[in-house]
Design a protein around this motif. Structure first.
Motif, PDB file in Angstrom:
ATOM      1  N   ARG A  39      -3.053   7.339  28.126  1.00 25.65           N
ATOM      2  CA  ARG A  39      -4.364   6.736  28.453  1.00 25.65           C
ATOM      3  C   ARG A  39      -5.486   7.755  28.408  1.00 25.65           C
ATOM      4  O   ARG A  39      -6.651   7.407  28.191  1.00 25.65           O
ATOM      5  CB  ARG A  39      -4.312   6.101  29.843  1.00 25.65           C
ATOM      6  CG  ARG A  39      -3.516   4.822  29.888  1.00 25.65           C
ATOM      7  CD  ARG A  39      -3.551   4.178  31.263  1.00 25.65           C
ATOM      8  NE  ARG A  39      -4.897   3.942  31.714  1.00 25.65           N
ATOM      9  CZ  ARG A  39      -5.273   3.990  33.001  1.00 25.65           C
ATOM     10  NH1 ARG A  39      -4.392   4.253  33.941  1.00 25.65           N
ATOM     11  NH2 ARG A  39      -6.520   3.758  33.335  1.00 25.65           N
ATOM     12  N   LEU A  40      -5.155   9.002  28.592  1.00 27.14           N
ATOM     13  CA  LEU A  40      -6.153  10.071  28.612  1.00 27.14           C
ATOM     14  C   LEU A  40      -6.871  10.197  27.263  1.00 27.14           C
ATOM     15  O   LEU A  40      -8.056  10.517  27.212  1.00 27.14           O
ATOM     16  CB  LEU A  40      -5.450  11.373  28.976  1.00 27.14           C
ATOM     17  CG  LEU A  40      -6.270  12.574  29.356  1.00 27.14           C
ATOM     18  CD1 LEU A  40      -7.220  12.251  30.498  1.00 27.14           C
ATOM     19  CD2 LEU A  40      -5.354  13.708  29.743  1.00 27.14           C
ATOM     20  N   ARG A  41      -6.179   9.919  26.186  1.00 21.17           N
ATOM     21  CA  ARG A  41      -6.736  10.067  24.836  1.00 21.17           C
ATOM     22  C   ARG A  41      -8.056   9.311  24.667  1.00 21.17           C
ATOM     23  O   ARG A  41      -9.028   9.845  24.141  1.00 21.17           O
ATOM     24  CB  ARG A  41      -5.720   9.598  23.798  1.00 21.17           C
ATOM     25  CG  ARG A  41      -6.233   9.669  22.389  1.00 21.17           C
ATOM     26  CD  ARG A  41      -5.200   9.114  21.391  1.00 21.17           C
ATOM     27  NE  ARG A  41      -5.366   9.789  20.144  1.00 21.17           N
ATOM     28  CZ  ARG A  41      -4.778  10.917  19.788  1.00 21.17           C
ATOM     29  NH1 ARG A  41      -3.923  11.490  20.598  1.00 21.17           N
ATOM     30  NH2 ARG A  41      -5.025  11.467  18.631  1.00 21.17           N
ATOM     31  N   GLY A  42      -8.117   8.070  25.115  1.00 23.49           N
ATOM     32  CA  GLY A  42      -9.308   7.250  24.942  1.00 23.49           C
ATOM     33  C   GLY A  42     -10.521   7.734  25.722  1.00 23.49           C
ATOM     34  O   GLY A  42     -11.648   7.420  25.363  1.00 23.49           O
ATOM     35  N   TYR A  43     -10.295   8.505  26.761  1.00 25.73           N
ATOM     36  CA  TYR A  43     -11.409   9.053  27.528  1.00 25.73           C
ATOM     37  C   TYR A  43     -11.940  10.347  26.936  1.00 25.73           C
ATOM     38  O   TYR A  43     -13.068  10.729  27.197  1.00 25.73           O
ATOM     39  CB  TYR A  43     -10.990   9.295  28.986  1.00 25.73           C
ATOM     40  CG  TYR A  43     -10.710   8.021  29.725  1.00 25.73           C
ATOM     41  CD1 TYR A  43     -11.746   7.183  30.124  1.00 25.73           C
ATOM     42  CD2 TYR A  43      -9.413   7.627  30.003  1.00 25.73           C
ATOM     43  CE1 TYR A  43     -11.494   6.000  30.785  1.00 25.73           C
ATOM     44  CE2 TYR A  43      -9.150   6.440  30.662  1.00 25.73           C
ATOM     45  CZ  TYR A  43     -10.189   5.644  31.052  1.00 25.73           C
ATOM     46  OH  TYR A  43      -9.931   4.465  31.702  1.00 25.73           O
ATOM     47  N   VAL A  44     -11.120  11.010  26.116  1.00 27.04           N
ATOM     48  CA  VAL A  44     -11.494  12.299  25.551  1.00 27.04           C
ATOM     49  C   VAL A  44     -11.912  12.174  24.081  1.00 27.04           C
ATOM     50  O   VAL A  44     -12.896  12.780  23.661  1.00 27.04           O
ATOM     51  CB  VAL A  44     -10.327  13.308  25.694  1.00 27.04           C
ATOM     52  CG1 VAL A  44     -10.658  14.629  25.034  1.00 27.04           C
ATOM     53  CG2 VAL A  44      -9.977  13.510  27.165  1.00 27.04           C
ATOM     54  N   LEU A  45     -11.175  11.367  23.307  1.00 18.05           N
ATOM     55  CA  LEU A  45     -11.442  11.231  21.873  1.00 18.05           C
ATOM     56  C   LEU A  45     -11.925   9.829  21.530  1.00 18.05           C
ATOM     57  O   LEU A  45     -11.548   8.856  22.170  1.00 18.05           O
ATOM     58  CB  LEU A  45     -10.168  11.518  21.070  1.00 18.05           C
ATOM     59  CG  LEU A  45      -9.515  12.878  21.277  1.00 18.05           C
ATOM     60  CD1 LEU A  45      -8.265  12.994  20.418  1.00 18.05           C
ATOM     61  CD2 LEU A  45     -10.484  14.009  21.005  1.00 18.05           C
ATOM     62  N   ASP A  46     -12.753   9.744  20.486  1.00 20.38           N
ATOM     63  CA  ASP A  46     -13.217   8.439  20.021  1.00 20.38           C
ATOM     64  C   ASP A  46     -12.196   7.842  19.049  1.00 20.38           C
ATOM     65  O   ASP A  46     -11.111   8.398  18.845  1.00 20.38           O
ATOM     66  CB  ASP A  46     -14.619   8.530  19.409  1.00 20.38           C
ATOM     67  CG  ASP A  46     -14.684   9.372  18.145  1.00 20.38           C
ATOM     68  OD1 ASP A  46     -13.629   9.658  17.525  1.00 20.38           O
ATOM     69  OD2 ASP A  46     -15.797   9.748  17.753  1.00 20.38           O
ATOM     70  N   GLU A  47     -12.560   6.731  18.420  1.00 21.33           N
ATOM     71  CA  GLU A  47     -11.651   6.011  17.539  1.00 21.33           C
ATOM     72  C   GLU A  47     -11.258   6.810  16.291  1.00 21.33           C
ATOM     73  O   GLU A  47     -10.222   6.561  15.680  1.00 21.33           O
ATOM     74  CB  GLU A  47     -12.269   4.669  17.108  1.00 21.33           C
ATOM     75  CG  GLU A  47     -12.495   3.698  18.247  1.00 21.33           C
ATOM     76  CD  GLU A  47     -13.712   4.055  19.110  1.00 21.33           C
ATOM     77  OE1 GLU A  47     -14.628   4.780  18.634  1.00 21.33           O
ATOM     78  OE2 GLU A  47     -13.751   3.631  20.272  1.00 21.33           O
TER      79      GLU A  47
END
Length: 89
Positions: A39-47
């Motif tokens: 879940r951390l990915r979506g808060y740090v990186l965009d699409e």
């Protein structure tokens, strides 16, 4: 091992990890963190997999300027701080 620290602003969304990695660069280090905490990915990186506009990363006290490749080198004793900017008034 390099240590990745995530800012407390993310604590309201998930338990915050401190991740240790032997990755050679920032992208690989972040991938290590995302593998354990998806879940951390979506808060740090965009699409597109680029660093979000509201995220800043410091490696050993220096701000990372590379927001697309995220190929800054990491060393065995690197300290990486991933900060999410606050907004509001």
């Amino acid at each position: 091992m390099a240590q990745l620290h995530f800012t407390q602003q993310l604590a309201r969304f998930m338990a915050l990890p401190q991740v240790q990695t032997d990755a050679a660069n920032l992208r690989a280090g972040l991938d290590t963190a995302f593998a354990a905490h998806p879940r951390l990915r979506g808060y740090v990186l965009d699409e597109q997999g680029h660093l979000r506009d509201n995220v800043v990363i410091f490696i050993d006290g220096l701000r990372s300027r590379e927001r697309i490749l995220l190929n800054d080198p990491l060393h065995a004793d690197s300290k990486v701080y991933i900060l999410q900017a606050l907004s509001g008034g």
